[in-house]
Design a protein around this motif. Structure first.
Motif, short mmCIF file in Angstrom:
data_model
loop_
_atom_site.label_atom_id
_atom_site.label_comp_id
_atom_site.label_asym_id
_atom_site.label_seq_id
_atom_site.Cartn_x
_atom_site.Cartn_y
_atom_site.Cartn_z
N LEU A 81 0.88 -1.47 0.38
CA LEU A 81 -0.07 0.20 0.27
C LEU A 81 1.08 1.21 0.15
O LEU A 81 1.90 1.26 0.60
CB LEU A 81 -0.89 0.68 1.75
N LEU A 82 0.36 1.87 -0.49
CA LEU A 82 0.54 3.08 -0.77
C LEU A 82 1.57 4.39 0.48
O LEU A 82 2.28 4.92 0.38
CB LEU A 82 -0.14 4.89 -1.31
N GLU A 83 1.29 3.86 2.02
CA GLU A 83 0.97 4.40 3.03
C GLU A 83 3.11 4.01 3.27
O GLU A 83 3.20 4.42 4.32
CB GLU A 83 0.02 3.86 4.14
N LYS A 138 -2.93 0.34 -8.63
CA LYS A 138 -2.03 -0.46 -7.38
C LYS A 138 -0.81 -1.50 -7.97
O LYS A 138 -0.63 -2.20 -8.57
CB LYS A 138 -3.51 -1.58 -6.86
N TYR A 174 3.41 4.82 -10.45
CA TYR A 174 2.58 6.14 -11.06
C TYR A 174 3.14 7.12 -11.21
O TYR A 174 2.33 7.64 -12.02
CB TYR A 174 1.31 5.76 -9.79
N PHE A 197 -0.29 12.97 -1.68
CA PHE A 197 1.23 11.85 -1.22
C PHE A 197 1.31 12.19 0.12
O PHE A 197 0.87 11.33 0.80
CB PHE A 197 2.40 12.14 -1.96
N LEU A 198 1.82 13.09 0.65
CA LEU A 198 1.73 13.37 1.98
C LEU A 198 1.01 13.43 3.19
O LEU A 198 0.98 12.28 4.13
CB LEU A 198 3.17 14.53 2.70
N ALA A 200 -2.02 11.65 1.67
CA ALA A 200 -2.70 10.09 1.71
C ALA A 200 -1.66 10.06 3.09
O ALA A 200 -2.24 8.73 4.06
CB ALA A 200 -1.86 9.37 0.45
N LYS A 201 -0.38 10.00 3.60
CA LYS A 201 0.30 9.01 4.61
C LYS A 201 -0.11 9.41 5.21
O LYS A 201 0.19 8.46 6.51
CB LYS A 201 1.52 8.95 3.95
N LEU A 213 -4.35 7.90 5.80
CA LEU A 213 -5.22 6.78 5.12
C LEU A 213 -4.79 5.07 6.40
O LEU A 213 -5.61 4.60 6.51
CB LEU A 213 -4.10 6.44 4.07
N PRO A 214 -3.86 5.37 6.96
CA PRO A 214 -3.71 3.93 7.78
C PRO A 214 -4.57 4.02 8.93
O PRO A 214 -5.44 3.56 9.23
CB PRO A 214 -2.32 4.07 8.39
N ARG A 271 -8.11 2.96 6.67
CA ARG A 271 -7.76 1.89 6.67
C ARG A 271 -8.79 0.54 8.43
O ARG A 271 -9.06 -0.44 7.83
CB ARG A 271 -6.45 1.34 5.71
N LEU A 324 -4.65 4.94 -5.17
CA LEU A 324 -5.95 5.31 -3.84
C LEU A 324 -6.96 4.17 -4.31
O LEU A 324 -7.60 3.17 -3.12
CB LEU A 324 -5.56 6.40 -3.26
N GLU A 355 -6.24 0.56 -4.35
CA GLU A 355 -5.99 0.01 -3.27
C GLU A 355 -6.42 -0.04 -1.90
O GLU A 355 -6.12 -0.91 -0.22
CB GLU A 355 -4.43 0.58 -2.77
N TYR A 356 -7.31 1.04 -1.41
CA TYR A 356 -8.38 1.04 -0.57
C TYR A 356 -9.47 0.98 -0.49
O TYR A 356 -9.95 1.10 0.74
CB TYR A 356 -7.13 2.91 0.35
N SER A 357 -9.77 0.76 -1.38
CA SER A 357 -11.27 0.55 -1.29
C SER A 357 -11.88 -0.83 -0.61
O SER A 357 -12.93 -0.28 -0.21
CB SER A 357 -11.86 0.45 -3.19
N GLU A 358 -11.28 -1.98 -0.96
CA GLU A 358 -11.33 -2.92 -0.12
C GLU A 358 -11.23 -3.12 1.27
O GLU A 358 -11.90 -4.07 1.74
CB GLU A 358 -10.67 -3.94 -0.65
N HIS A 359 -10.77 -2.15 1.53
CA HIS A 359 -10.51 -1.55 3.16
C HIS A 359 -11.70 -0.99 3.52
O HIS A 359 -11.48 -0.40 4.76
CB HIS A 359 -9.34 -0.96 3.39
N PHE A 397 -17.27 -1.37 -3.36
CA PHE A 397 -15.95 -1.81 -2.89
C PHE A 397 -15.11 -2.35 -2.86
O PHE A 397 -13.85 -2.31 -2.68
CB PHE A 397 -16.56 -0.65 -1.24
N SER A 398 -15.32 -3.84 -3.04
CA SER A 398 -14.70 -5.11 -3.16
C SER A 398 -13.77 -4.50 -4.49
O SER A 398 -13.73 -6.01 -4.22
CB SER A 398 -16.29 -5.75 -2.71
#
Lengths: 286, 286, 286, 286
Positions: free
Chosen positions: B139-141, B191, B200, C160-161, C163-164, C167-168, C171, C212, C215-219, D280-281
């Motif tokens: 993941l990007l994080e 991803k 990206y 980007f910064l 997001a970091k 997001l954690p 998630r 993102l 990467e993050y939708s499923e979370h 989302f999945s």
């Protein structure tokens, strides 16, 4: 097939150009529409006299292919066929009406029988429906159903039927090129402006190219959509006022034909499936 | 410039290949990362030993250009330069660090002084940041800021700075080709999967190519984004298990280089500004 | 955090609006640039006085969120904060400089400590670099490196910064919305016209949103790129001649804010990840 | 029109749902194909029993519209009509065969006469041609022409004919919404996999939406293509093994219907012309 020269095809690969003539050739429909009469093309280079279809046919003939020219009425392609032969090339004319499933089936039966299974098929058919609707009839609600149906036959159903004719043999053989000669209106739906043809059905030609690319590449068949993104030099367009004022706007069909041939020569480890060609003087469509 | 041969450039057009070496060459960083050691490439065709950059350099040298090879450290390109000279071509190595504005400025001052204004510039620089992050850090994080900054320098700021160096002369002259060697991750944000680089930022390289196409085409400068949509043959990739099992997956850099050269030879009435190359065995990315 | 009201955040979800003020507000940079002075906005509806950022902040406050307004200098957001409180909403101002990694880290530490982990983060930061370059400096070669670097910090590295930072927690919690307020120049690289900002780096903001999303939708985190495809009503734009002549060109930020809130309320079985908003009077960009 | 209730339409705006029933309803064609029999839907929420068309019809009826349900055979929509009336809504059933120009013309003449000019038209017609072709007949060469023609009538010619029926009145009135319920296969041409319908003609539905957006927005008509990017909950899909194992894959048609209604309520200064909805999945299609 109207031409005894097909007996000379032994040893030559076959390239079929569907729509080998041009609506902008000296006596073409667009030429007569725009200029009110046929034009004299005797002073023009032979490469530009029959638009893209004619230039592609000449190029593949020069590269050693036996070229089949399809057209609705054989006399339309007579001058082109004569030019190819003068250049030492081999060709034949086959009549084909893309709005008729029977005509398509019969034409390819003739081609297979008299010339052989095609190695290269270039779908270059066009139409001009919509071009003469007046300024107050730009909107879709003014498009007659018959006009939509003609566009559908040339841009969508015709390519589907031709694909069914030519792909099985290419797939079994594991080689072949099937290229679509398309324009920038195939990239997305746009408002039709006065003087333009009803071109949004051309997105279907591109979508078909995308489907066939995914389906037939692994079988060794090279499919591509070529986006010709500008006005093509020809007897009819060269005489238009906007082109006379700015010749940089116009695309040389001889150069376009070279791009088609280049695609055919690409090694299969590096295939291009969409090729857009834009004059340097304009911004690329998207 | 480290090479006296540049005095031989009289009469030759100059092509600059930025990033002429390969991380997958016999002693490249990716090769060492994937295989744990340098490999012996003496049995491989010379055209594939240095990846795309090396193949492009050889191709343009064969076509009569004086080729400038840029690389972070000159020894990386020594084998390639020797091969070009053995083939009768002319070349020179110039050190260039894309993360440094001064380095870029100095390198192009050297090129202009010793070789001349470039007619062709091919931006082929790459990076591998992100490739060794473990599976639980996809993941990007988990991407360190330094990794993002490196990707930015190679994929976005470097191309911007190089553009500022080379375009004014091309614009004034009214000719020139500026091509970007890119990959399928430039087409949109995806991803990042384990083992992949942080790619990206490559969308910015493509966006820059689109900007420059709209801005410089009318001035006679040909800009293009080339999407190399697969794995490239090289000492390091050829030895990977998945390629040994399925050699059809791999793209011959000699053929890729031919595509770059074809673009440069296109007549300006028919320019292509994005060219995607995909092996027949796979579906094209989009 | 500069505001004691944050102690009132208990029980309220937190929405952060990064760039809550507007360059077109009554005393904004663009307003001063275009009109030569600050304007009186007292007769304008409160919803349009601070552009999109201000309207989004008011909307989420009205919907019960505690809203954090970030801005480079707190006084810029004082009027907006006062308006939100008059409407019965809760908010706080946090200073944040997107070109500084430390500033971003400190701002989010403050937000987490004083207001709580954000449920909604809306990245609305903009810039105007390039807007005052004269007509003969349209081309990329005239863009100073500092201008490119500023655009990069706002459009690419800043997101980007951020997001970091955010997001954690989203998630781990399995909920959250992270939306990017973008414009039509994010859709592809275009020629910069006189009077326009250097906007091609905005394609990176969109590419990040795409990354993102995958990467993050499923979370359980909802990421979206919002393409605001026109001129936004505000004190500064409303006074422009072209808008005074054709008010249909302008987009009401209150309606734009409703679209952001709608996205946040979408059920996760039906998420939209890119939303383009275009006035009826113009054709959508693409 | 088969329903006396249309006399109750005074004062209600009219919404037409073309294809209001579902092939996955308890006794639908897909349900019978996949499960071998009709299913009992009495334990399912009423909102999901007739797929998207049924949910949209219920939503607009709840919002005060008189809803016209079109279907090939009136009995298919009887249960839906009864449910709408039980909920206090007003509706009527009109039979319509999209492959017949006469049927389309007659249906809209009936609608205009008995219910009034539609304010909202939602084109939700679907087809399942291709779904039962076996694994060794995936390629386009195996698609019968009749199958292509049916897909064309539902996805391309039908929408064109409906547009010609409904847009003139919307244009003259200066209001109206015309929405297309589409799927992810409309985004580009893809290989048809076993069990999938022949969906590439759906790109034409999207292209038409793009054309009409450019042509009719300035006249006050809101056109949009809605990309429903997943499996829709319904009696037939809910019983599929892959959905029973992973209910997160399924999209609630009630939520989809809310998205359609949201689009209709957008202020014309902020119109969206393409709305993609993805669970989302899964990763969004493109």
């Amino acid at each position: 097939m109207s031409d005894a020269r097909t007996t000379n095809t032994k040893g030559k690969q076959v390239a079929v150009v569907i729509g080998a003539t041009s609506k902008w050739q000296s006596d073409g429909r667009n030429t007569r529409l725009a200029h009110g009469r046929a034009l004299d093309d005797s002073s023009l280079p032979v490469g530009v006299r029959w638009g893209i279809g004619g230039a592609i046919a000449q190029k593949f003939a020069q590269e050693g292919f036996f070229v089949v020219l399809t057209t609705r009425a054989a006399p339309n392609a007579a001058g082109l066929a004569a030019a190819i032969r003068e250049q030492g090339g081999g060709c034949a004319i086959v009549e084909l009406d893309l709005s008729s499933q029977d005509s398509i089936r019969n034409a390819f039966a003739t081609i297979r029988r008299d010339a052989g299974d095609p190695e290269v098929v270039i779908y270059n058919a066009g139409y001009l429906e919509g071009r003469d609707l007046p300024p107050d009839q730009e909107l879709l609600e003014y498009i007659p159903v018959e006009m939509f149906d003609t566009a559908h036959h040339i841009a969508s159903r015709g390519p589907f039927l031709v694909a069914k004719e030519v792909l099985p043999a290419m797939r079994k053989r594991g080689t072949g090129s099937f290229f679509f000669s398309n324009n920038s209106k195939s990239l997305r739906g746009r408002k039709r402006m006065t003087g333009e043809s009803l071109y949004y059905p051309r997105v279907m030609m591109r979508a078909l190219a995308q489907v066939l690319t995914e389906e037939y590449s692994e079988h060794g068949v090279h499919v591509a959509n070529i986006v010709i993104d500008g006005t093509i030099d020809s007897p009819g367009t060269r005489a238009l006022p906007k082109i006379r004022q700015n010749p940089d706007l116009v695309m040389n069909p001889v150069k376009i034909a070279e791009a088609f041939h280049y695609l055919h020569t690409q090694d299969r480890c590096c295939w291009t499936h969409e090729l857009q060609l834009t004059p340097f003087s304009t911004r690329p469509s998207y």
